[in-house]
Design a protein around this motif. Structure first.
Motif, PDB file in Angstrom:
ATOM      1  N   ALA A  13      81.831  37.356  60.122  1.00  0.00           N
ATOM      2  CA  ALA A  13      82.310  38.044  59.160  1.00  0.00           C
ATOM      3  C   ALA A  13      83.369  37.540  58.135  1.00  0.00           C
ATOM      4  N   GLY A  14      83.393  37.668  56.868  1.00  0.00           N
ATOM      5  CA  GLY A  14      84.252  36.988  55.943  1.00  0.00           C
ATOM      6  C   GLY A  14      83.611  35.635  55.479  1.00  0.00           C
ATOM      7  N   GLY A  15      82.367  35.299  55.744  1.00  0.00           N
ATOM      8  CA  GLY A  15      81.704  34.276  55.672  1.00  0.00           C
ATOM      9  C   GLY A  15      80.853  34.248  54.304  1.00  0.00           C
ATOM     10  N   SER A  16      80.196  33.268  53.884  1.00  0.00           N
ATOM     11  CA  SER A  16      79.127  33.254  52.655  1.00  0.00           C
ATOM     12  C   SER A  16      77.781  32.870  52.912  1.00  0.00           C
ATOM     13  N   LEU A  17      76.909  33.289  52.085  1.00  0.00           N
ATOM     14  CA  LEU A  17      75.488  32.866  52.345  1.00  0.00           C
ATOM     15  C   LEU A  17      74.992  32.711  50.881  1.00  0.00           C
ATOM     16  N   LYS A  18      73.950  31.798  50.702  1.00  0.00           N
ATOM     17  CA  LYS A  18      73.358  31.968  49.194  1.00  0.00           C
ATOM     18  C   LYS A  18      72.002  32.123  49.601  1.00  0.00           C
ATOM     19  N   ILE A  68      74.176  37.832  41.539  1.00  0.00           N
ATOM     20  CA  ILE A  68      72.815  37.638  41.332  1.00  0.00           C
ATOM     21  C   ILE A  68      72.564  36.557  40.406  1.00  0.00           C
ATOM     22  N   SER A  69      71.827  35.488  40.173  1.00  0.00           N
ATOM     23  CA  SER A  69      71.560  34.431  39.239  1.00  0.00           C
ATOM     24  C   SER A  69      70.222  33.892  39.358  1.00  0.00           C
ATOM     25  N   ARG A  70      69.715  33.318  38.111  1.00  0.00           N
ATOM     26  CA  ARG A  70      68.379  32.931  38.212  1.00  0.00           C
ATOM     27  C   ARG A  70      68.170  31.904  37.348  1.00  0.00           C
ATOM     28  N   ASP A  71      67.284  30.848  37.694  1.00  0.00           N
ATOM     29  CA  ASP A  71      66.814  29.724  36.791  1.00  0.00           C
ATOM     30  C   ASP A  71      65.551  29.871  36.422  1.00  0.00           C
ATOM     31  N   ASN A  72      65.282  30.195  35.253  1.00  0.00           N
ATOM     32  CA  ASN A  72      64.101  30.526  34.736  1.00  0.00           C
ATOM     33  C   ASN A  72      63.192  29.192  34.443  1.00  0.00           C
ATOM     34  N   ASP A  73      63.641  28.133  34.445  1.00  0.00           N
ATOM     35  CA  ASP A  73      62.810  26.870  34.296  1.00  0.00           C
ATOM     36  C   ASP A  73      62.233  26.807  35.572  1.00  0.00           C
ATOM     37  N   LYS A  74      62.757  27.115  36.819  1.00  0.00           N
ATOM     38  CA  LYS A  74      62.419  26.746  38.445  1.00  0.00           C
ATOM     39  C   LYS A  74      61.789  28.064  38.727  1.00  0.00           C
ATOM     40  N   ASN A  75      61.718  28.938  38.346  1.00  0.00           N
ATOM     41  CA  ASN A  75      61.165  30.335  38.451  1.00  0.00           C
ATOM     42  C   ASN A  75      62.090  30.785  39.836  1.00  0.00           C
ATOM     43  N   MET A  76      63.427  30.539  39.975  1.00  0.00           N
ATOM     44  CA  MET A  76      64.141  30.948  40.956  1.00  0.00           C
ATOM     45  C   MET A  76      64.996  32.096  40.780  1.00  0.00           C
ATOM     46  N   VAL A  77      65.309  32.877  41.819  1.00  0.00           N
ATOM     47  CA  VAL A  77      66.441  33.773  41.802  1.00  0.00           C
ATOM     48  C   VAL A  77      67.320  33.589  42.991  1.00  0.00           C
ATOM     49  N   TYR A  78      68.676  33.900  42.802  1.00  0.00           N
ATOM     50  CA  TYR A  78      69.289  33.486  43.949  1.00  0.00           C
ATOM     51  C   TYR A  78      70.578  34.713  44.283  1.00  0.00           C
ATOM     52  N   LEU A  79      71.109  34.974  45.391  1.00  0.00           N
ATOM     53  CA  LEU A  79      71.996  35.938  45.759  1.00  0.00           C
ATOM     54  C   LEU A  79      73.044  35.131  46.417  1.00  0.00           C
ATOM     55  N   GLN A  80      74.225  35.230  45.843  1.00  0.00           N
ATOM     56  CA  GLN A  80      75.294  34.401  46.385  1.00  0.00           C
ATOM     57  C   GLN A  80      76.196  35.882  46.996  1.00  0.00           C
ATOM     58  N   MET A  81      76.615  35.639  48.147  1.00  0.00           N
ATOM     59  CA  MET A  81      77.080  36.528  48.963  1.00  0.00           C
ATOM     60  C   MET A  81      78.390  36.074  49.557  1.00  0.00           C
ATOM     61  N   VAL A  82      79.541  36.833  49.367  1.00  0.00           N
ATOM     62  CA  VAL A  82      80.639  36.404  49.840  1.00  0.00           C
ATOM     63  C   VAL A  82      81.311  37.230  50.672  1.00  0.00           C
ATOM     64  N   SER A  83      82.407  36.928  51.319  1.00  0.00           N
ATOM     65  CA  SER A  83      83.035  38.118  52.253  1.00  0.00           C
ATOM     66  C   SER A  83      82.422  39.121  53.062  1.00  0.00           C
ATOM     67  N   LEU A  84      81.154  38.550  53.620  1.00  0.00           N
ATOM     68  CA  LEU A  84      80.250  39.097  54.298  1.00  0.00           C
ATOM     69  C   LEU A  84      80.525  40.093  55.353  1.00  0.00           C
ATOM     70  N   LYS A  85      80.314  41.217  55.717  1.00  0.00           N
ATOM     71  CA  LYS A  85      80.659  42.040  56.597  1.00  0.00           C
ATOM     72  C   LYS A  85      79.564  42.367  57.656  1.00  0.00           C
ATOM     73  N   PRO A  86      79.894  43.037  58.781  1.00  0.00           N
ATOM     74  CA  PRO A  86      78.819  43.189  59.677  1.00  0.00           C
ATOM     75  C   PRO A  86      77.886  44.218  59.266  1.00  0.00           C
TER      76      PRO A  86
END
Length: 124
Positions: A13-18, A68-86
Motif C-alpha cells: 500500500a502506498g506503492g506504485s505500478l505502471k 493513462i497515456s499512450r504512444d501511438n507510434d508503438k501502439n502502446m497504452v500505459y497506466l501509471q498508478m501511484v498511492s495504491l490501496k488494497p
C-alpha cells in the motif's frame, strides 16, 4: 486486433505500478484505448481511457492517483498508478475500439477488443 497487458504484480500500500498494453494486428482503426479492472465477485470497472489524440477520461473519484497515456507510434497504452490501496487489488484489463464518445468510453460493452488481464495485488 490483439492486446497484451503486462506490468502487474504485488506491491505494498502506498506503492506504485505502471501497466503497459501492446496492441498488434490490424490497429489502423483503433482510436479509443482504455483500462478496466475486475476484483473477485465484482463487475468490471472503468479505470481510464484515452483517445488517439490524447484526450483522457477518468471516473470522477479516481483522477489523480491513476494516469493513462499512450504512444501511438508503438501502439502502446500505459497506466501509471501511484498511492495504491488494497482496494485497488484486481485484474486489470486493457481494451480498445474505434473512436468512442466520452460517455461510451466508461462502458465495457462499448469495446470490441480486450487483453487477457494482468493481476495487481496491493498488500496492506
Amino acid at each position: 486486433v490483439q492486446l497484451q497487458a503486462s506490468g502487474g504484480g504485488l506491491v505494498q500500500a502506498g506503492g506504485s505500478l505502471k501497466l503497459s498494453c501492446a496492441a498488434s494486428g490490424d490497429t489502423l482503426d483503433i482510436n479509443t484505448m482504455g483500462w478496466y479492472r475486475q476484483a473477485p465477485g465484482q463487475q468490471r470497472e472503468f479505470v481510464a481511457s484515452i483517445s488517439k489524440d490524447g484526450l483522457t477520461n477518468y471516473p470522477y473519484n479516481r483522477k489523480g492517483r491513476f494516469t493513462i497515456s499512450r504512444d501511438n507510434d508503438k501502439n502502446m497504452v500505459y497506466l501509471q498508478m501511484v498511492s495504491l490501496k488494497p482496494e485497488d487489488t484486481a485484474v486489470y484489463y486493457c481494451a480498445a475500439d474505434g473512436r468512442l464518445i466520452l460517455s461510451s468510453q466508461r462502458h465495457a460493452g462499448a469495446y470490441d477488443y480486450w487483453g487477457q488481464g494482468t493481476q495487481v495485488t496491493v498488500s496492506s
